[in-house]
Motif scaffolding. Structure first.
Motif, PDB file in Angstrom:
ATOM      1  N   UNK A 159       0.848  -1.291   0.003  1.00  0.00           N
ATOM      2  CA  UNK A 159      -0.058  -0.054  -0.026  1.00  0.00           C
ATOM      3  C   UNK A 159       0.817   1.163  -0.013  1.00  0.00           C
ATOM      4  N   UNK A 160       2.174   1.291   0.908  1.00  0.00           N
ATOM      5  CA  UNK A 160       2.856   2.173   0.840  1.00  0.00           C
ATOM      6  C   UNK A 160       3.322   2.633  -0.779  1.00  0.00           C
ATOM      7  N   UNK A 161       3.933   1.691  -1.223  1.00  0.00           N
ATOM      8  CA  UNK A 161       4.367   1.796  -2.568  1.00  0.00           C
ATOM      9  C   UNK A 161       3.201   2.372  -3.503  1.00  0.00           C
ATOM     10  N   UNK A 162       2.039   1.814  -3.495  1.00  0.00           N
ATOM     11  CA  UNK A 162       0.900   2.415  -4.140  1.00  0.00           C
ATOM     12  C   UNK A 162       0.620   3.864  -4.081  1.00  0.00           C
ATOM     13  N   UNK A 163       0.742   4.331  -2.826  1.00  0.00           N
ATOM     14  CA  UNK A 163       0.444   5.628  -2.443  1.00  0.00           C
ATOM     15  C   UNK A 163       1.585   6.476  -3.132  1.00  0.00           C
TER      16      UNK A 163
END
Length: 586
Positions: A520-524
């Motif tokens: 999720x961090x990478x996607x954000x």
């Protein structure tokens, strides 16, 4: 000094309002936002000092000493689940701000109902923050003291709430303990603090628990570890927060002197009276100059577009789109590489987890066996409850200790990888700026800041039916007629057989938590970057379209627009000169 500072801040406010008006006249939305955000901070003139550290290091006791009363709750279990801001007010009062920005005024003595982990477990009351107002001298002139959740406690969301506040703080008081060496959790916290904060005060609390020789040894060790982490040797103040607070409440100045708090208090007050203003003026002055520079670039860009032929503009726009498409393909290649590296983090965690589960299964089976050995003759129901509670306690303790270490490692690994992604994406931004500069003689995109592992916490312990009697009704009826020794052997055997399953289940929960966080961090990060580029390109195309429309009108309209841009530059040069003059005085 204070009068000069207030005068400078008023000038900064006036300059920001004028710059915001210029940005609005230029249809420069990013410039308008930058001016507005900084204007809010300058007008508030609040200086936030966050008190941070591991669980049970005495942070809240330190704060109670400075405000002169035991207002904030302390205890032997984790207390602060919510960030609490302590501000100046004419009378003692408290305000609870809930998620959704609803507010509620409460009696100052009842704030424990909202910030205590016991009274508000896992923030079920949906409190965003608590603000306490007190007529304390230390809080005058805009100082705001922040009580942050302790890191490294049983409650992982407390650690994350503390990390979340870092970007808002202006300075940090890091509270350590003389009787416990600086550990990985504190090193991890300090590494994060240094990314946001230039001013850090170090306190070594609980010196009254040790001899003088032990205090010196503890201070020496802490200095070495901190110096290795931040690159400079820190000044650490040895104190007894407990003794200092007792002295303040009782009016016993001898206790306050013996607590060692005076030296730190003098340093803090000198900073607040002198260095704080200098720190803020330099910080705000630099930010204003950055905005002035961005406005200059924007004016140059609009002027260059305006004096170009429409045919030339069309050619430049087409060239820009083609080169931008080529450049963005670089980003995709980098993202694939980062995806592979992030998968390696997850695989490494899984490997460590498997080793941990094997080791802890043996350790916990041994501890349950020892507990059973000493209690095998007690009533079967009591034995069942005792072993179940011991099993859950040991698993929670083992995972909490191990997880606090793993989080530091994973967070650092993630940020090393995303920093490389950020650097690569900034190379894309440099290329975009080169393109716009070649074509339009301006640079339009700002570099991407650091992105950190998100702090959302979805991990929780789950123990199946271990909190309730675990025998089925029929088996319980059958067991009831057997002798106690046989019943107890069965209970012990069943509990030992559960160890592996409970460790496996909770380990899978933890693995899922980290996997979601990383992905999720990478996607954000990627989405934010893409939206940023798209927004910038859209603004660019809007400016070009408006300029093309203007160029279809008479030359007088174009000349009038150019004169307008030149007048704005004159205003900016005047603002820039006054800001630089103020910085020379600092």
């Amino acid at each position: 000094m204070l009068k000069d500072f207030n005068k400078s801040m008023k000038l900064y406010v006036n300059h920001l309002r004028n710059m915001e008006a210029i940005a609005r006249d230029l249809d420069y939305s990013l410039g308008v936002k930058k001016c507005g955000d900084l204007l809010n901070r300058v007008e508030e003139l609040e200086f936030h000092v966050a008190v941070m550290g591991q669980f049970k290091r005495g942070k809240t006791t330190i704060l109670n000493y400075f405000i002169g009363k035991e207002i904030l709750p302390t205890g032997v279990v984790p207390i602060t689940a919510i960030t609490t801001k302590i501000k100046y007010g004419n009378k003692p009062q408290a305000k609870i701000i809930f998620q959704g920005d609803l507010e509620k005024s409460v009696d100052i003595n009842s704030i424990g109902e909202y910030i205590s982990e016991q009274k508000n477990p896992e923030n079920k009351k949906k409190v965003k923050q608590v603000e306490v107002y007190l007529p304390a001298e230390v809080l005058e002139n805009g100082l705001v003291l922040i009580d942050t959740p302790g890191i490294g406690s049983t409650y992982k969301h407390n650690t994350e709430a503390a990390y979340n506040y870092l970007s808002e703080a202006n300075a940090v008081i890091l509270v350590m303990s003389a009787d416990t060496p600086v550990g990985e959790a504190e090193i991890g916290l300090l590494s994060q603090v240094k990314k946001y904060i230039d001013k850090i005060f170090f306190l070594q609390n609980k010196v009254d628990y040790l001899s003088q020789a032990e205090v010196e040894e503890s201070l020496h060790f802490s200095k070495e570890v901190i110096a290795e982490t931040i690159g400079i040797e820190p000044r650490i103040y040895p104190v007894s927060a407990k003794l200092a607070l007792e002295g303040k409440v009782q009016g016993d100045f001898d206790k306050i002197n013996r607590s060692g708090i005076n030296k730190f208090e003098d340093t803090l007050y000198r900073f607040l009276l002198k260095d704080k203003e200098t720190y803020l003026m330099k910080s705000y002055g630099n930010k204003l100059i950055e905005i002035v520079s961005a406005l200059y670039q924007h004016l140059d860009f609009k002027t260059n577009i305006l004096i170009s032929d429409i045919e030339v503009i069309e050619e430049k726009v087409n060239a820009f789109k083609n080169r931008l498409q080529e450049t963005m393909s670089m980003k995709k290649e980098v993202q694939v590489m980062v995806e592979i590296e992030l998968e390696e983090i997850i695989k490494s965690f899984e490997k460590n987890l498997e080793e941990f589960k094997v080791q802890q299964t043996k350790n916990i089976i041994n501890k349950i066996s020892q507990a059973a050995k000493g209690n095998k003759h007690i009533h079967s129901k009591e034995l069942s409850q005792l072993l179940n509670q011991r099993l859950e306690l040991e698993i929670e303790k083992a995972y909490n200790d191990w997880n606090s270490q793993q989080e530091v490692v994973i967070r650092q690994s993630y940020e090393e990888i995303t920093s490389r992604l950020r650097d690569k994406l900034n190379e894309v931004i440099v290329e975009i700026n080169n393109i716009t500069y070649d074509l339009f003689k301006t640079k339009i995109v700002q570099p991407v800041d650091e992105f950190h592992l998100i702090d959302r916490d979805t991990f929780y312990f789950k123990f199946g039916s271990s909190s309730a009697p675990f025998l089925t009704p029929k088996l319980k009826d059958f067991m009831f007629v057997l002798p106690r020794s046989i019943r107890n052997r069965k209970i012990i055997s069943d509990t030992l057989n559960r160890v592996d399953n409970e460790i496996e289940k909770n380990g899978n929960n933890l693995k899922w938590d980290y996997t979601c966080k990383i992905k999720d961090s990478k996607y954000i990060f990627e989405r934010t970057f893409q939206e940023y580029i798209n927004s910038t390109v859209d603004d660019l195309m809007t400016i070009i379209d408006k300029t093309k429309e203007l160029k279809t009108k008479e030359d007088s309209h174009i000349q009038k627009e150019i004169e307008f841009y030149q007048d704005r530059k004159v205003e900016l040069r005047k603002i820039e000169g006054e800001i630089e003059a103020l910085e020379v005085m600092v």
